[in-house]
Design a protein around this motif. Structure first.
Motif, PDB file in Angstrom:
ATOM      1  N   LEU A  52      11.158  41.713   9.623  1.00  0.00           N
ATOM      2  CA  LEU A  52      11.269  40.262   9.425  1.00  0.00           C
ATOM      3  C   LEU A  52      12.312  40.312   8.338  1.00  0.00           C
ATOM      4  N   GLN A  53      12.239  40.894   7.396  1.00  0.00           N
ATOM      5  CA  GLN A  53      13.174  40.899   6.286  1.00  0.00           C
ATOM      6  C   GLN A  53      14.884  40.979   6.623  1.00  0.00           C
ATOM      7  N   ARG A  54      14.762  41.694   7.825  1.00  0.00           N
ATOM      8  CA  ARG A  54      16.346  42.100   8.221  1.00  0.00           C
ATOM      9  C   ARG A  54      16.936  40.999   8.591  1.00  0.00           C
ATOM     10  N   ILE A  55      16.022  40.153   9.367  1.00  0.00           N
ATOM     11  CA  ILE A  55      16.510  38.846   9.974  1.00  0.00           C
ATOM     12  C   ILE A  55      16.328  37.569   9.418  1.00  0.00           C
ATOM     13  N   ALA A  56      15.973  37.835   8.024  1.00  0.00           N
ATOM     14  CA  ALA A  56      15.601  36.560   7.239  1.00  0.00           C
ATOM     15  C   ALA A  56      16.649  35.588   7.169  1.00  0.00           C
ATOM     16  N   GLU A  57      17.847  35.756   7.204  1.00  0.00           N
ATOM     17  CA  GLU A  57      19.046  34.830   6.707  1.00  0.00           C
ATOM     18  C   GLU A  57      19.117  33.861   8.056  1.00  0.00           C
ATOM     19  N   ARG A  58      18.874  34.512   9.231  1.00  0.00           N
ATOM     20  CA  ARG A  58      19.182  33.647  10.360  1.00  0.00           C
ATOM     21  C   ARG A  58      17.779  33.316  10.878  1.00  0.00           C
ATOM     22  N   GLU A  59      16.535  33.917  10.548  1.00  0.00           N
ATOM     23  CA  GLU A  59      15.361  33.468  11.072  1.00  0.00           C
ATOM     24  C   GLU A  59      14.337  33.718   9.769  1.00  0.00           C
ATOM     25  N   PRO A  60      14.384  32.727   8.966  1.00  0.00           N
ATOM     26  CA  PRO A  60      13.479  32.824   7.812  1.00  0.00           C
ATOM     27  C   PRO A  60      11.994  32.533   7.846  1.00  0.00           C
ATOM     28  N   GLU A  61      11.751  31.994   9.021  1.00  0.00           N
ATOM     29  CA  GLU A  61      10.264  31.490   9.545  1.00  0.00           C
ATOM     30  C   GLU A  61       9.934  32.228  10.642  1.00  0.00           C
ATOM     31  N   GLU A  91      10.358  34.603   5.313  1.00  0.00           N
ATOM     32  CA  GLU A  91      11.233  35.736   4.877  1.00  0.00           C
ATOM     33  C   GLU A  91      10.743  37.104   4.794  1.00  0.00           C
ATOM     34  N   GLY A  92       9.913  37.426   5.778  1.00  0.00           N
ATOM     35  CA  GLY A  92       9.394  38.706   6.048  1.00  0.00           C
ATOM     36  C   GLY A  92       8.061  39.116   4.657  1.00  0.00           C
ATOM     37  N   ARG A  93       7.756  38.146   4.016  1.00  0.00           N
ATOM     38  CA  ARG A  93       6.890  38.539   3.009  1.00  0.00           C
ATOM     39  C   ARG A  93       5.566  37.785   3.348  1.00  0.00           C
ATOM     40  N   VAL A  94       4.419  38.506   2.766  1.00  0.00           N
ATOM     41  CA  VAL A  94       2.926  38.101   2.904  1.00  0.00           C
ATOM     42  C   VAL A  94       2.419  38.377   1.464  1.00  0.00           C
ATOM     43  N   ARG A  95       1.922  37.221   1.086  1.00  0.00           N
ATOM     44  CA  ARG A  95       1.385  37.442  -0.565  1.00  0.00           C
ATOM     45  C   ARG A  95       0.293  36.567  -0.529  1.00  0.00           C
ATOM     46  N   CYS A  96      -1.015  36.725  -0.999  1.00  0.00           N
ATOM     47  CA  CYS A  96      -2.110  36.342  -1.071  1.00  0.00           C
ATOM     48  C   CYS A  96      -2.242  34.994  -2.018  1.00  0.00           C
ATOM     49  N   HIS A  97      -2.982  34.194  -1.946  1.00  0.00           N
ATOM     50  CA  HIS A  97      -3.458  33.243  -2.636  1.00  0.00           C
ATOM     51  C   HIS A  97      -4.585  33.372  -3.513  1.00  0.00           C
ATOM     52  N   ALA A  98      -5.877  33.646  -2.798  1.00  0.00           N
ATOM     53  CA  ALA A  98      -6.986  33.912  -3.237  1.00  0.00           C
ATOM     54  C   ALA A  98      -7.033  35.525  -2.848  1.00  0.00           C
TER      55      ALA A  98
END
Length: 360
Positions: free
Chosen positions: A227-236, A251-258
């Motif tokens: 997903l990072q490789r296509i983030a510029e044309r498909e950010p979501e 943008e190809g990233r998953v980060r927790c909140h809790a």
């Protein structure tokens, strides 16, 4: 899975950061009764504070499922299910407060996996995300799976259909149709309340997996290179979760909140690297005594079969001093001998309760 910026959706969130009242600091109490204590969990220490990478919160996962019901017992209302000792309660709550994984070690049948289900049920944290470890398990198996072969096949079929002039030739879906988050990846989605993740039998893994887990457990995030490789044309991109629902990855990233409540279990068959051990809160579960075994039996089989099985509980405890046995063997024996004819009961019990280790 829909997104939400508002805590409290689906009745699963309330005021955050409130201190426990009346000097009671225990969030998880081990009583087997649901309560809203998770709302009293203080903010994490600064070094374990995650912000979800600025992404909106996603909706909470589904409620506890049949897996938890099987673990905790159909008659759990009759017993304080697997009530931990005072010391065990302190260690479990330390992991909750510090947002650190709980490394639970003990012999088979001592309740290591059940602990994760007990915490999830009591604190209303939803379905337990389960990652059973085998010798072939890799970090990517827990994070996500990308089915590149299926995507290629669908593209080839669509191209062949168009070449044949078929107006009905299916157009392959976007990359998100071929991505599914694993249990670890789903646990790290930005939710208002922590998910419960059970990484079961880590000592069955190859030598690399414990080390591979270090960065993910420390940083509370991971990336999906596809997903990072296509983030510029498909950010979501919308992907499937381990719960079977859909969520948007940005943008190809998953980060927790809790940070999730992570339970790593081990049968004690190997040592783990020091960097992993210092990132975990250790909990050793010893052999249960008569009272705890009777509580387990009562939760699963009810009062009547617990009374009938008292002699089997005593025999099980006596044998467990020199043999490796599992609690589910005792449950099987009590259930079956209750329905069997009297002359065959002892023979059936011995057949079901066989030592799991090699005879000394």
């Amino acid at each position: 899975m829909s997104e939400t910026n508002e805590p409290g959706t689906n009745g699963q969130e309330g005021p955050a950061g409130e201190e426990p009242t009346g000097g009671e600091w225990l969030i998880y109490r081990g009583t087997g009764e649901r309560h809203e204590g998770i709302h009293a969990l203080p903010k994490p220490p600064p070094w374990r504070d995650f912000d979800g990478h600025g992404h909106p919160l996603v909706a909470p996962g589904p409620d506890t499922d049949s897996a938890s019901a099987r673990r905790l017992g159909a008659f759990r209302h009759l017993a304080e299910m697997h009530r931990p000792s005072a010391e065990e309660l302190e260690i479990i709550n330390a992991a909750l407060y510090l947002r650190r994984p709980l490394l639970v070690t003990g012999s088979p049948g001592t309740g290591k996996s059940t602990l994760a289900h007990s915490v999830a049920f009591e604190l209303g944290l939803g379905r337990v995300l389960h990652w059973p470890i085998v010798s072939r398990s890799r970090l990517e198996d827990g994070l996500y799976h990308y089915d590149a072969i299926a995507r290629l096949q669908d593209a080839q079929i669509a191209a062949s259909g168009r070449a044949a002039g078929l107006a009905s030739a299916a157009v392959p879906g976007g990359i998100g149709s071929y991505l599914r988050l694993g249990p670890l990846g789903t646990a790290l989605l930005p939710t208002a309340k922590p998910r419960v993740l059970l990484i079961d039998e880590l000592d069955k893994s190859d030598i690399d997996l414990p080390n591979d887990l270090l960065n993910v457990l420390e940083e509370g995030e991971f990336t999906i290179p596809e997903l990072q490789r296509i983030a510029e044309r498909e950010p979501e991109v919308e992907v499937l979760t381990d719960d079977g629902t859909k969520v948007t990855v940005r943008e190809g990233r998953v980060r927790c909140h809790a940070f999730p409540f992570v339970v790593l279990t081990s049968n004690g068959e190997r040592d783990f690297p020091a960097p992993l051990l210092r990132r975990c809160i250790p909990l050793r579960l010893g052999r249960p005594d008569h009272e705890r075994l009777a509580t387990v039996v009562r939760a699963h089989l009810g009062d009547e079969l617990t009374r009938v099985g008292e002699d089997l509980i005593d025999r099980f405890l006596e044998r467990s001093r020199t043999e490796q046995l599992a609690t589910d063997q005792l449950l099987n024996a009590i259930y079956l001998t209750h329905h069997a004819e009297l002359p065959t009961r002892d023979r059936l019990a011995d057949m079901l309760i066989q030592r799991l280790d090699q005879p000394r």
